[in-house]
Design a protein around this motif. Structure first.
Motif, short mmCIF file in Angstrom:
data_model
loop_
_atom_site.label_atom_id
_atom_site.label_comp_id
_atom_site.label_asym_id
_atom_site.label_seq_id
_atom_site.Cartn_x
_atom_site.Cartn_y
_atom_site.Cartn_z
N ASN A 2 -34.32 -16.40 30.78
CA ASN A 2 -33.41 -15.34 30.35
C ASN A 2 -33.82 -14.01 30.97
N ARG A 3 -33.03 -12.98 30.66
CA ARG A 3 -33.24 -11.66 31.25
C ARG A 3 -34.63 -11.10 30.93
N LYS A 4 -35.00 -11.16 29.66
CA LYS A 4 -36.27 -10.59 29.24
C LYS A 4 -37.44 -11.28 29.93
N GLN A 5 -37.40 -12.62 29.97
CA GLN A 5 -38.47 -13.37 30.61
C GLN A 5 -38.56 -13.02 32.09
N PHE A 6 -37.41 -12.96 32.75
CA PHE A 6 -37.37 -12.67 34.18
C PHE A 6 -37.94 -11.29 34.47
N LEU A 7 -37.45 -10.29 33.76
CA LEU A 7 -37.90 -8.92 34.02
C LEU A 7 -39.38 -8.74 33.65
N THR A 8 -39.82 -9.40 32.59
CA THR A 8 -41.23 -9.30 32.20
C THR A 8 -42.12 -9.90 33.28
N GLU A 9 -41.71 -11.05 33.82
CA GLU A 9 -42.52 -11.68 34.86
C GLU A 9 -42.57 -10.83 36.12
N GLN A 12 -44.88 -7.82 35.45
CA GLN A 12 -46.30 -8.17 35.48
C GLN A 12 -46.80 -8.30 36.91
N ARG A 13 -45.99 -8.88 37.77
CA ARG A 13 -46.42 -9.11 39.14
C ARG A 13 -46.37 -7.82 39.97
N LEU A 14 -45.62 -6.83 39.51
CA LEU A 14 -45.52 -5.56 40.24
C LEU A 14 -46.52 -4.52 39.75
N SER A 15 -47.49 -4.92 38.97
CA SER A 15 -48.44 -3.95 38.41
C SER A 15 -49.17 -3.12 39.48
N PRO A 16 -49.42 -3.64 40.71
CA PRO A 16 -50.08 -2.78 41.71
C PRO A 16 -49.21 -1.62 42.19
N LEU A 17 -47.90 -1.73 42.02
CA LEU A 17 -47.00 -0.65 42.47
C LEU A 17 -47.13 0.56 41.55
N PRO A 53 -39.12 -14.79 40.65
CA PRO A 53 -39.77 -13.50 40.41
C PRO A 53 -40.98 -13.26 41.32
N GLU A 54 -41.70 -14.33 41.66
CA GLU A 54 -42.84 -14.19 42.56
C GLU A 54 -42.39 -13.69 43.93
N ASP A 55 -41.30 -14.27 44.44
CA ASP A 55 -40.81 -13.87 45.76
C ASP A 55 -40.33 -12.42 45.76
N ILE A 56 -39.68 -12.01 44.68
CA ILE A 56 -39.22 -10.62 44.57
C ILE A 56 -40.42 -9.68 44.59
N ALA A 57 -41.46 -10.02 43.84
CA ALA A 57 -42.65 -9.18 43.79
C ALA A 57 -43.36 -9.14 45.14
N ARG A 58 -43.46 -10.30 45.81
CA ARG A 58 -44.11 -10.33 47.14
C ARG A 58 -43.37 -9.42 48.11
N ALA A 60 -41.44 -6.86 47.39
CA ALA A 60 -41.59 -5.45 47.01
C ALA A 60 -42.97 -4.92 47.37
N LEU A 61 -43.97 -5.77 47.31
CA LEU A 61 -45.33 -5.35 47.63
C LEU A 61 -45.63 -5.44 49.13
N ASP A 62 -44.69 -6.00 49.91
CA ASP A 62 -44.88 -6.22 51.34
C ASP A 62 -46.12 -7.03 51.63
N ASP A 63 -46.38 -8.03 50.78
CA ASP A 63 -47.54 -8.89 50.95
C ASP A 63 -47.11 -10.33 50.75
N PRO A 64 -46.84 -11.07 51.84
CA PRO A 64 -46.35 -12.45 51.71
C PRO A 64 -47.38 -13.41 51.14
N ASN A 65 -48.64 -13.01 51.14
CA ASN A 65 -49.69 -13.90 50.64
C ASN A 65 -50.21 -13.49 49.26
N ALA A 66 -49.49 -12.64 48.57
CA ALA A 66 -49.95 -12.17 47.26
C ALA A 66 -50.02 -13.33 46.28
N THR A 67 -51.07 -13.36 45.52
CA THR A 67 -51.20 -14.36 44.45
C THR A 67 -51.50 -13.62 43.16
N TRP A 68 -51.13 -14.24 42.07
CA TRP A 68 -51.30 -13.60 40.77
C TRP A 68 -52.04 -14.50 39.82
N ASN A 69 -52.70 -13.85 38.91
CA ASN A 69 -53.34 -14.57 37.83
C ASN A 69 -52.23 -15.02 36.88
#
Length: 185
Positions: A2-9, A12-17, A53-58, A60-69
């Motif tokens: 759902n929307r909330k889950q998607f935006l929350t994920e 979380q992945r965009l925290s370095p921005l 959401p992972e691809d969107i965050a990657r 946005a961060l301009d890092d194709p190899n970004a991994t998240w906890n």
């Protein structure tokens, strides 16, 4: 998703921005959800159209190899009072209501399981009584066999109750964790 889950994920992945860029991207994604909902699409359809959401965050961060906890997020930072009151509320709820109720339910299960097992072994006790005392009473032996039948009849119910208790206890524990993290459903 759902929307909330998607935006929350995504959040979380965009925290370095920086917060400004992160909020701008989240606002754009939220507008996609608003537009899609206005056009009759479901939140799940919109989330699928937006992608992973992972691809969107990657991107946005301009890092194709970004991994998240992938571990769950920690307690929300920023509102100490809310975190404190949530913790205290859960503590009192658990100590005064939930733990006593769960302990009582588990005690009932242990009692039923012990009763079922003792009823099942009743013929062995009748044989042991005969071996020790030397008096064989057919009525006593048949009564013991009847008790075994009752014990066998109880076993599926005891097993079903065990499954219910385990699932309920685990769900309650997960709800406590989710509530403490501030991401209540």
């Amino acid at each position: 998703m759902n929307r909330k889950q998607f935006l929350t994920e995504v959040e979380q992945r965009l925290s370095p921005l920086p917060a400004e860029e992160r909020n701008e991207l989240l606002g754009d994604l939220s507008q996609h959800f608003d537009y899609g909902l206005a056009n009759g699409k479901s939140e799940a359809e919109i989330a699928n159209e937006l992608g992973n959401p992972e691809d969107i965050a990657r991107e946005a961060l301009d890092d194709p190899n970004a991994t998240w906890n992938t571990s769950p997020p920690p307690l929300r930072q920023g509102n100490f009072a809310r975190n404190l009151f949530t913790f205290l509320g859960l503590l009192f709820l658990n100590l005064l209501i939930s733990i006593p109720v769960l302990a009582s339910l588990w005690a009932v299960w242990v009692s039923l399981a012990a009763a079922a097992v003792s009823l099942i072994v009743a013929p062995l006790l009748a044989v042991a009584d005969y071996a020790l005392n030397g008096n064989f009473y057919p009525a006593k032996f048949f009564f013991a066999i009847t008790l075994t039948g009752i014990g066998l009849f109880l076993l599926p119910g005891v097993r079903y109750l065990l499954n219910l208790l385990v699932r309920g206890t685990v769900r309650y524990w997960k709800w406590n964790q989710t509530t403490l993290r501030g991401a209540s459903e």
